[in-house]
Design a protein around this motif. Structure first.
Motif, short mmCIF file in Angstrom:
data_model
loop_
_atom_site.label_atom_id
_atom_site.label_comp_id
_atom_site.label_asym_id
_atom_site.label_seq_id
_atom_site.Cartn_x
_atom_site.Cartn_y
_atom_site.Cartn_z
N PRO A 93 1.90 -35.35 49.22
CA PRO A 93 0.78 -34.41 49.35
C PRO A 93 1.07 -33.39 50.44
N VAL A 94 0.51 -32.17 50.31
CA VAL A 94 0.89 -31.10 51.24
C VAL A 94 0.47 -31.38 52.68
N ASP A 95 -0.50 -32.28 52.90
CA ASP A 95 -0.88 -32.52 54.28
C ASP A 95 0.04 -33.51 54.99
N THR A 96 1.03 -34.04 54.27
CA THR A 96 2.04 -34.88 54.90
C THR A 96 3.30 -34.04 55.05
N PRO A 97 3.62 -33.57 56.25
CA PRO A 97 4.85 -32.79 56.37
C PRO A 97 6.06 -33.66 56.08
N SER A 98 6.97 -33.15 55.26
CA SER A 98 8.25 -33.83 55.04
C SER A 98 9.26 -32.72 54.88
N LEU A 99 10.53 -33.07 54.95
CA LEU A 99 11.54 -32.01 54.84
C LEU A 99 11.41 -31.29 53.50
N GLY A 100 11.09 -32.06 52.44
CA GLY A 100 10.91 -31.44 51.12
C GLY A 100 9.75 -30.47 51.12
N ASN A 101 8.63 -30.88 51.68
CA ASN A 101 7.47 -30.00 51.73
C ASN A 101 7.75 -28.74 52.54
N LEU A 102 8.46 -28.91 53.67
CA LEU A 102 8.75 -27.75 54.52
C LEU A 102 9.66 -26.77 53.80
N LEU A 103 10.69 -27.30 53.13
CA LEU A 103 11.60 -26.42 52.40
C LEU A 103 10.86 -25.68 51.30
N ASN A 104 9.94 -26.39 50.65
CA ASN A 104 9.20 -25.78 49.57
C ASN A 104 8.30 -24.67 50.09
N GLU A 105 7.67 -24.92 51.26
CA GLU A 105 6.86 -23.86 51.86
C GLU A 105 7.73 -22.67 52.23
N GLY A 106 8.92 -22.99 52.77
CA GLY A 106 9.83 -21.91 53.15
C GLY A 106 10.30 -21.12 51.95
N ARG A 107 10.52 -21.83 50.84
CA ARG A 107 11.01 -21.16 49.63
C ARG A 107 10.00 -20.15 49.12
N GLN A 108 8.72 -20.47 49.29
CA GLN A 108 7.71 -19.57 48.74
C GLN A 108 7.66 -18.23 49.47
N VAL A 109 8.15 -18.19 50.72
CA VAL A 109 8.12 -16.91 51.43
C VAL A 109 9.52 -16.33 51.63
N MET A 110 10.52 -16.91 50.95
CA MET A 110 11.90 -16.54 51.29
C MET A 110 12.24 -15.11 50.90
N MET A 111 11.46 -14.50 50.02
CA MET A 111 11.82 -13.15 49.60
C MET A 111 11.56 -12.14 50.71
N ALA A 112 10.68 -12.48 51.64
CA ALA A 112 10.47 -11.58 52.78
C ALA A 112 11.49 -11.94 53.85
N ARG A 113 12.36 -10.99 54.17
CA ARG A 113 13.47 -11.31 55.07
C ARG A 113 12.99 -11.79 56.43
N SER A 114 11.90 -11.22 56.92
CA SER A 114 11.46 -11.56 58.28
C SER A 114 10.84 -12.96 58.32
N LEU A 115 10.53 -13.54 57.15
CA LEU A 115 9.91 -14.87 57.15
C LEU A 115 10.92 -15.96 56.80
N ARG A 116 12.19 -15.57 56.63
CA ARG A 116 13.16 -16.56 56.18
C ARG A 116 13.37 -17.69 57.16
#
Lengths: 323, 314
Positions: free
Chosen positions: A266-289
């Motif tokens: 669940p999203v309220d449990t931080p895990s490396l998978g969840n963090l990467l997934n959150e990061g992936r959703q904003v990866m198109m913006a260079r400043s948020l990579r």
């Protein structure tokens, strides 16, 4: 040239002490019969020679220690707390890494530094639980499979049925039919993780069980417990430890994959998978990579370290590399 | 040989039946909400029951299982509920198969050729510069989860090479990166084992004899070492089918390839149970027959394989 050599050889030996009879010395006799070989001693010695592995081992121990004590250190933020700017009342979204937020904040204003360590803790915990289960259940099934000949055909068939289905599909099916939670993740991984270990232990036992040196041991009246601890276990230990070390990157990888599909924690449990997934959703913006890159670096360091450590330990604990 | 193939074939058929039954029963454990598009809350209990009865979901499980097998043999695997309501599942999947199939084949051919070449190169350069470079590559691919490095490949390689980030069936260049991505894992595996077997062979006594006979290095490599190293390699062919399947699911979804893997991820997120069930079954059956073909191939490659041995060590 030849004459000189001859001269040297025929030179009389002056030292008379060499020709006296030796007294019988029980201590010296004992020393000849004793090789001084110790399995774990040799393993540790060879492992310590591998400088990269030693460095990674120390680094991993520090990292694990740090993930455990991190929440108790001063000035640490809660991983799920949404930080709000006291002046404007807005959430501190997408703050780039700065003095307050060392790794920046994510899209809803949570502290990435705290989330990464909390996520590492979760992911490592899953990996370690699955690893321990893999040892106990895998070895148990593998031992029965190898020793009890009546069960051989049955377990082989069960193994073939499970092994024929791609692990990815099996994991997806299991996590799909259960509610997303920490428990689901652990149960699904445990359901698939033991296969390799069981098969390996079984094959080793079948190979080693009937080898000549074990036959000889049995003929000499060595008790079974000693055969197991001295003849069988050293061959298994190396690969068992290696498999645990390798199962940790594997489990973390599955977690990332399942999270990507939408079957993760669940999203309220931080895990490396969840963090990467959150990061992936904003990866198109260079400043948020940075939101993708920080978790990816931590994850890669962990998986590569465990992989290299596992291989180094396997080399060190293989009795064939001992001398 | 024929006898062995037939026995192995029947074994696979039985496995398929067991797997189909298990998957079907596991899918019954899901909450029934998945069988209503998004109207679950709006319906009265009577209407819900009527819909469940229409799908046959209120029957005891063994009746459902029997009906399921009957409809499979009639070529009916149910209808989609959410993805494309009321369209037969097979019709949706039929359009997806060519993409998955071509990418799978492309990836396998790529990984086999590149992997074997890399392994041979490593064995010849053992302990020197290129051996180390490729070893680093293998460690990296094996240790870092594919979900991570594939994402970074998509992000940075497309930026560096100006290749398109998403798949477009009309432009050939958009095929390149997904196919290469799919082959990376297999390449590392083949290279690792090929190197190991080649080095094993090079240390054998008959190589010294061949040198003593005055054979050139190249002749020894081609005539002895490679030929003998290929035989144990054959055992990794079956598993590579499974690898390709696993990789394709993630990559198809990443590059929006309209294949079965991308569809599976999509329908899992939307919880379209009949489609999930069918795709899981297709992938499982593919896996089973991939391993079956691999075993047959292995028997062809390696004449020493004991065909008469029953059960046990495979």
């Amino acid at each position: 040239m030849t004459s000189r050599k001859k001269e040297q050889i025929v030179q009389p030996i002056e030292d008379q002490a060499l020709f006296t009879f030796a007294q019988y010395d029980p201590e010296a006799a004992e020393r000849v019969g004793y090789s001084g070989y110790s399995y774990w001693g040799s393993t540790v010695r060879i492992f310590l020679k591998n400088k990269t592995a030693v460095f990674l081992l120390i680094m991993m121990m520090l990292l694990i220690a740090f993930t455990i004590i991190q929440p108790y250190l001063p000035n640490q933020k809660h991983p799920n707390k949404i930080h709000i700017d006291p002046e404007t009342g807005y959430q501190l979204r997408n703050q780039r890494p700065n003095e307050e937020f060392w790794f920046g904040t994510n899209v809803i204003g949570q502290d990435l530094w705290a989330r990464i360590w909390s996520g590492t803790r979760t992911s490592l915990l899953i990996a370690i639980i699955v690893g321990i289960w893999e040892i106990f259940f895998g070895i148990f099934i593998g031992a029965i499979w190898g020793y009890v000949r009546q069960l051989d055909a049955l377990i082989t068939e069960i193994y073939n049925v499970i092994n024929n289905v791609p692990t990815t599909i099996l994991l997806m099916l299991l996590t799909y039919i259960m509610r997303p939670s920490f428990k689901t993740m652990v149960v699904a991984m445990c359901a698939t993780g033991w296969l390799g270990m069981a098969r390996f232990v079984r094959n080793q036992i079948v190979i080693i069980r009937d080898q000549e040196y074990n036959l000889a041991s049995r003929c000499l009246g060595t008790p079974t417990s000693r055969i197991i601890t001295k003849n069988l276990l050293p061959y298994l230990v190396s690969v068992i430890v290696m498999r645990i070390a390798l199962s940790i990157p594997g489990t973390i990888g599955w977690e990332v994959f399942l999270t990507y599909i939408g079957l993760g924690l669940p999203v309220d449990t931080p895990s490396l998978g969840n963090l990467l997934n959150e990061g992936r959703q904003v990866m198109m913006a260079r400043s948020l990579r940075y939101q993708l890159i920080f978790p990816a670096i931590v994850l890669s360091v962990i998986t590569i370290s465990f992989y290299v450590l596992g291989n180094a330990f396997a080399d060190a604990s293989d009795p064939r590399n001992h001398y | 040989m024929v006898k062995y193939s037939l026995r192995r074939f029947f074994q696979s058929i039985i496995t398929v039946f067991i797997v189909v039954t298990l998957v079907f029963l596991l899918m019954r454990l899901l909450p029934v909400e998945g069988y209503f598009a998004d109207s679950y809350d709006k319906l009265t209990p009577e209407q819900r029951e009527a819909i469940l009865r229409k799908f046959g979901l209120l029957d005891p499980w063994y009746v459902q299982l029997k009906n399921f097998y009957v409809s499979i043999f009639q070529g009916d695997l149910g209808h989609s509920i959410i993805y494309r309501p009321d369209v037969p599942v097979l019709e949706i999947i039929k359009l997806k198969i060519p993409y998955s199939f071509s990418f799978g084949i492309a990836a396998m051919v790529l990984s086999l050729t590149v992997g074997l070449a890399m392994g041979i190169h490593m064995a010849r350069e053992k302990g020197r510069f290129w051996d180390r470079v490729w070893s680093t590559y293998i460690v990296f691919i094996n240790a870092v989860p594919s979900a991570v490095y594939l994402l970074f490949i998509q992000l940075y390689i497309t930026y560096l090479t100006k290749l398109p980030m998403l798949f477009d069936k009309d432009s050939f260049i958009s095929w390149i990166l997904p196919a290469i991505s799919m082959s990376l894992g297999g390449t590392a595996g083949y290279a690792m084992w090929m190197r190991r077997y080649m080095v094993d062979q090079l240390n054998k006594d008959y190589i010294r004899l061949a040198r003593a006979k005055g054979m050139s290095n190249k002749q020894i490599m081609v005539k002895h070492v490679m030929r003998n190293a290929f035989v144990p390699m054959a055992q990794y062919l079956p598993a590579s089918v499974l690898f390709t399947i696993s990789g394709s699911i993630y990559i198809e979804s990443l590059y929006s390839i309209p294949g079965m893997g991308g569809l599976l991820v999509d329908v899992i997120q939307r919880q379209d149970n009949p489609l999930v069930q069918t795709l899981v079954l297709i992938y499982s059956v593919l896996g089973i027959f991939g391993l079956f073909l691999g075993d047959i191939l292995m028997a062809v490659f390696d004449p020493r394989i004991r065909l008469e041995k029953s059960g046990g060590a495979r």
